[in-house]
Design a protein around this motif. Structure first.
Motif, PDB file in Angstrom:
ATOM      1  N   MET A 230       0.809  -1.210   0.000  1.00 33.16           N
ATOM      2  CA  MET A 230       0.000   0.000   0.000  1.00 33.16           C
ATOM      3  C   MET A 230       0.849   1.269   0.000  1.00 33.16           C
ATOM      4  O   MET A 230       0.464   2.288  -0.568  1.00 33.16           O
ATOM      5  CB  MET A 230      -0.944   0.023   1.213  1.00 33.16           C
ATOM      6  N   GLY A 231       2.008   1.214   0.671  1.00 34.60           N
ATOM      7  CA  GLY A 231       2.845   2.408   0.731  1.00 34.60           C
ATOM      8  C   GLY A 231       2.318   3.444   1.707  1.00 34.60           C
ATOM      9  O   GLY A 231       2.794   4.576   1.744  1.00 34.60           O
ATOM     10  N   THR A 232       1.322   3.076   2.496  1.00 31.68           N
ATOM     11  CA  THR A 232       0.783   3.973   3.522  1.00 31.68           C
ATOM     12  C   THR A 232       0.864   3.289   4.882  1.00 31.68           C
ATOM     13  O   THR A 232       1.248   2.125   4.974  1.00 31.68           O
ATOM     14  CB  THR A 232      -0.682   4.329   3.209  1.00 31.68           C
TER      15      THR A 232
ATOM     16  N   ASP B  99      -8.706   1.137  -5.890  1.00 31.69           N
ATOM     17  CA  ASP B  99      -9.029   1.173  -7.308  1.00 31.69           C
ATOM     18  C   ASP B  99     -10.526   0.886  -7.462  1.00 31.69           C
ATOM     19  O   ASP B  99     -11.190   1.446  -8.323  1.00 31.69           O
ATOM     20  CB  ASP B  99      -8.200   0.142  -8.073  1.00 31.69           C
ATOM     21  N   GLU B 100     -11.014   0.001  -6.612  1.00 29.40           N
ATOM     22  CA  GLU B 100     -12.449  -0.309  -6.621  1.00 29.40           C
ATOM     23  C   GLU B 100     -12.904  -0.445  -5.179  1.00 29.40           C
ATOM     24  O   GLU B 100     -12.401  -1.291  -4.440  1.00 29.40           O
ATOM     25  CB  GLU B 100     -12.693  -1.621  -7.398  1.00 29.40           C
ATOM     26  N   LEU B 101     -13.842   0.388  -4.774  1.00 34.72           N
ATOM     27  CA  LEU B 101     -14.420   0.313  -3.425  1.00 34.72           C
ATOM     28  C   LEU B 101     -15.706  -0.485  -3.520  1.00 34.72           C
ATOM     29  O   LEU B 101     -16.622  -0.084  -4.237  1.00 34.72           O
ATOM     30  CB  LEU B 101     -14.695   1.711  -2.889  1.00 34.72           C
TER      31      LEU B 101
ATOM     32  N   TYR C 189      -5.164  -3.091  -7.978  1.00 33.98           N
ATOM     33  CA  TYR C 189      -4.286  -3.721  -8.962  1.00 33.98           C
ATOM     34  C   TYR C 189      -2.872  -3.261  -8.650  1.00 33.98           C
ATOM     35  O   TYR C 189      -2.639  -2.053  -8.557  1.00 33.98           O
ATOM     36  CB  TYR C 189      -4.665  -3.302 -10.385  1.00 33.98           C
TER      37      TYR C 189
ATOM     38  N   PRO D 169      -4.291   3.901   0.280  1.00 29.23           N
ATOM     39  CA  PRO D 169      -4.578   4.621  -0.962  1.00 29.23           C
ATOM     40  C   PRO D 169      -6.070   4.441  -1.290  1.00 29.23           C
ATOM     41  O   PRO D 169      -6.664   3.429  -0.920  1.00 29.23           O
ATOM     42  CB  PRO D 169      -3.721   3.899  -2.010  1.00 29.23           C
ATOM     43  N   ALA D 170      -6.649   5.413  -1.967  1.00 27.05           N
ATOM     44  CA  ALA D 170      -8.034   5.254  -2.408  1.00 27.05           C
ATOM     45  C   ALA D 170      -8.117   3.950  -3.206  1.00 27.05           C
ATOM     46  O   ALA D 170      -7.302   3.721  -4.100  1.00 27.05           O
ATOM     47  CB  ALA D 170      -8.462   6.435  -3.281  1.00 27.05           C
TER      48      ALA D 170
ATOM     49  N   ILE E 221     -18.844  -0.625   2.198  1.00 30.76           N
ATOM     50  CA  ILE E 221     -18.660   0.325   3.290  1.00 30.76           C
ATOM     51  C   ILE E 221     -19.366  -0.255   4.508  1.00 30.76           C
ATOM     52  O   ILE E 221     -20.525  -0.695   4.403  1.00 30.76           O
ATOM     53  CB  ILE E 221     -19.242   1.712   2.952  1.00 30.76           C
TER      54      ILE E 221
ATOM     55  N   ARG F  76     -14.194   1.731   5.090  1.00 34.74           N
ATOM     56  CA  ARG F  76     -14.151   1.157   3.743  1.00 34.74           C
ATOM     57  C   ARG F  76     -13.755  -0.312   3.871  1.00 34.74           C
ATOM     58  O   ARG F  76     -12.576  -0.640   3.891  1.00 34.74           O
ATOM     59  CB  ARG F  76     -13.190   1.950   2.843  1.00 34.74           C
TER      60      ARG F  76
ATOM     61  N   ASP G 223      -5.864   4.755   6.713  1.00 36.93           N
ATOM     62  CA  ASP G 223      -4.791   5.334   5.906  1.00 36.93           C
ATOM     63  C   ASP G 223      -4.328   4.356   4.820  1.00 36.93           C
ATOM     64  O   ASP G 223      -3.273   3.718   4.931  1.00 36.93           O
ATOM     65  CB  ASP G 223      -3.618   5.742   6.806  1.00 36.93           C
TER      66      ASP G 223
ATOM     67  N   GLU H 212     -12.764   4.863  10.082  1.00 35.86           N
ATOM     68  CA  GLU H 212     -11.963   5.825   9.328  1.00 35.86           C
ATOM     69  C   GLU H 212     -11.367   6.869  10.269  1.00 35.86           C
ATOM     70  O   GLU H 212     -11.867   7.049  11.389  1.00 35.86           O
ATOM     71  CB  GLU H 212     -12.836   6.538   8.298  1.00 35.86           C
ATOM     72  N   PHE H 213     -10.296   7.441   9.944  1.00 40.64           N
ATOM     73  CA  PHE H 213      -9.625   7.464   8.663  1.00 40.64           C
ATOM     74  C   PHE H 213      -8.704   6.252   8.555  1.00 40.64           C
ATOM     75  O   PHE H 213      -7.818   6.073   9.397  1.00 40.64           O
ATOM     76  CB  PHE H 213      -8.833   8.756   8.482  1.00 40.64           C
TER      77      PHE H 213
END
Lengths: 258, 258, 258, 258
Positions: free
Chosen positions: C125-127, C178-180, C199, C175-176, C183, C193, C173, C170-171
């Motif tokens: 994810m990089g987050t 690609d497909e949500l 991908y 990335p948004a 909820i 989320r 952390d 939430e929040f």
């Protein structure tokens, strides 16, 4: 040879995918070059090209009653493929709305090439769908930018080439695709988002750029394979019943302290 | 006190943002509760609430000639804010198309609450925009899910509360937002994508859920701040001229070998 | 009864999906409550629950040599399911990198619940992947926000309920997505989320929120069905060979005029 | 002449944007061609080129203590611009983590050209960030595919040209951008997602392709204008305090009936 793999097995029932190929079928009759490349119409070439994939295919054209898209035909359609060019305005609004409702309820829709200007695509996108175009018959090099995506399955390379194609160039006035799968390169300096996937309502829509009527694009095995992948991707997902009904609260609304 | 910061300075010219607030202005006259909360109309409350942000604001309502959205008004509008509820069908198609064209050319559009069913929003989205609703006056807790987004600027917390709001619940039949900024929580068990940003053509569209006519939502400082953020985000970006003109190739098409 | 449908048929070869379920398998031994709910470990419950779907399933746990994820095991794995909680730091970096490389090359990865803090998920994810949590055992109501998505297939309603779950809020952390797809609603006012698809490289990653170790979440037929859908979605797409090799130009670079 | 407009005015305080330009500053000293084009280093050319935009600019290079990115410098940095090429591995992990934390907390990051292989970009993306490249000095034609986006502001055309550039080609192993703004065309047949925007944590990241060290790319007014736009877009949005603290429920958890 391109192979198709089944990954699921247990507790299954076999249901072929019902595909309806809609073609305007005018330019093949009025343009000798198009008539030479597609003597039985683009829909026939697509139908023949998609045979190996095992779909149950029927075709429909503009000049049939109700453009061949009666309520019965659409009720039996899992995925509708659309090619149109000169007569978008002749597609009746009631048929457009019928297709629109089916997509909303889950039917898949694949829009090809000049179908970007179709009433149904413009309605679903909500944008003008304008673009640049030039009929120069140069090649298009289509690059895969989402290699994990099922629509890119089996291409076997990072790109594939359509030897002769009509240039379509940015700015393509569409919503940013939910999933961008292909970007096309054209010799004249243009680029184009050539493979764009969208979720709309309970349905799925895929736009695919290649397909000018005077070039043998729909005999290209890569183009056909992508369309077949898109058909399988766009199959209705039976997520649930019509979701718009009930507004009764599902959790207790106890206490009126707010 | 919420503060607004300027980050740019050099080589600038000061141009206030021109905002037009469009309100149907019917329910305030027919529903005593709405009339009590918004005696001069929702548009006036919004206009008053947005004053501190320094926009140049005008208002327009349904019953004015051309719904107050003449070509001159729209030419001077950077961002259009839209609230409608009972009379979506009375908005003339020609005015809807006029707004649609302006958005395509760069005008920003902010659609509030029941405006989800407006002709202009449905045209731009290409979906039905249906949702669940329940007028229970419970609170909505709006969570920030994109804290780096300019529309979320200055909220000062992870969420804000709208004390009394009409429940809007999923499935909200919209395209997946290009940017999802807020998700709302409702006591009755529902969730809703309450802040959704889109790029359409050269314009930008933001949908924001709060705003039932019998609750004082548009006096809520958080709601007003979000709308002001959205106005600044939606300002036209002067990227270039009308991009649909030229299809002459920009690179040499030398050799006909393909 | 939930049914699985096959839509493809011709020119196929039957290949079951190879699933490896990785479970930390510590808390079931140290926490009596978890041990009572999952006496043979979460991996066994998942394996049992996914049997009807016809996958070829093996399991692996932290304390096995190489955490059970040898090169041979991963070479045979189409989709890896990951559940971890207390010992993320004990997963060796070399194994994490091995998994990372496989995902890059196409392997699917499904990360469950507290796996949000796993090294592999955070690396992909990089987050930070931080979130709110509260172990209150209240119910979670999971809403479908992308009803056309294959991961939402067969749910049969607009939402499903996990009777007892740990609140995640939430929040989040990440990335948004690609497909949500989902909820979640929690009684204490939070939203989350809960179903996020990505991908990455040639692979696909799905994060799914439910699964606290002291609640019988992995016996919930809806939770199991979603995981099965995700497995099928995440199967490697054989798009092509390793795409990073060749930088020789594919079009003529004739003339040096630029 | 490119102009910068201020749209906000009231209740403002003037705060220039603090930009730190980080440049590896090795190749300019070891490669005579690069030294000829950038005699004082790429960071100086960028700093000079961005002067008209009114940012408060400082620079930092690899060989300075802590690579010039001390805690104090980063605390004062709104947006960090990064150019690196030969010595990505020499950037210390502790500095990379320091930058990563600042981005998570809201700092903007603009990564240029060969910076795609920097530790910080790869950490934030979670992918390999590999791509194709060829140092042929042909032109790149950069097309705008999101004309409403602030990063595309003021370009004045549908594309701009970088006369001499190193080819970067797909497949570019990055996550699908949250916002794709530019696609590049290269004479050798390649395409590339040349302008990619991401939201990560509370920060924003923009990757921009142009900038090979032996070509005068950073004197190109269009390239500079895009970087300036990106700086303004990436400015920290003060959404709220550190959101990871509180897990106490915000709504009453009355009744234990679930």
């Amino acid at each position: 040879m391109l192979k198709v793999q089944i990954r699921d097995h247990a507790m299954f029932e076999w249901k072929p995918i019902n595909v309806t190929i809609w073609n305007e079928f005018r330019v093949e009759k009025t343009n000798p070059e198009a008539g030479r490349v597609y003597p039985k119409g683009i829909h026939t070439a697509l139908s023949d090209g998609l045979q190996p994939y095992g779909f149950r295919i029927q075709t429909a054209t503009l000049d049939q009653p109700e453009h061949g898209l009666t309520a019965e035909v659409l009720d039996r359609t899992d995925v509708l493929i659309w090619w149109g060019h000169l007569a978008h305005e002749e597609v009746s609004d009631s048929i457009v709305n019928r297709i629109y409702e089916k997509v909303r309820q889950g039917m898949g829709l694949i829009v090809l090439h000049s179908g970007h200007y179709s009433k149904i695509f413009r309605k679903l996108m909500g944008t003008s769908c304008t673009l640049k175009w030039r009929e120069d018959g140069k090649r298009e090099r289509i690059w895969v930018v989402s290699p994990g995506h099922p629509i890119a399955e089996g291409i076997g390379s990072e790109y594939f080439v359509v030897q002769k194609e009509e240039m379509y160039g940015e700015f393509f006035d569409i919503p940013a695709p939910d999933e961008l799968i292909f970007i096309g390169w054209f010799k004249g300096g243009e680029v184009f988002r050539s493979g764009c996937a969208y979720y709309r309502g309970m349905g799925k829509v895929f736009y695919f750029q290649p397909g000018h009527e005077t070039f043998p694009t729909y005999y290209n095995k890569y183009v056909l394979h992508v369309i077949a992948n898109a058909v399988k991707w766009a199959v209705p997902t039976t997520s649930g019943t019509e979701p718009y009904a009930d507004n009764r609260h599902v959790e207790p609304l106890e206490n009126t302290d707010c």
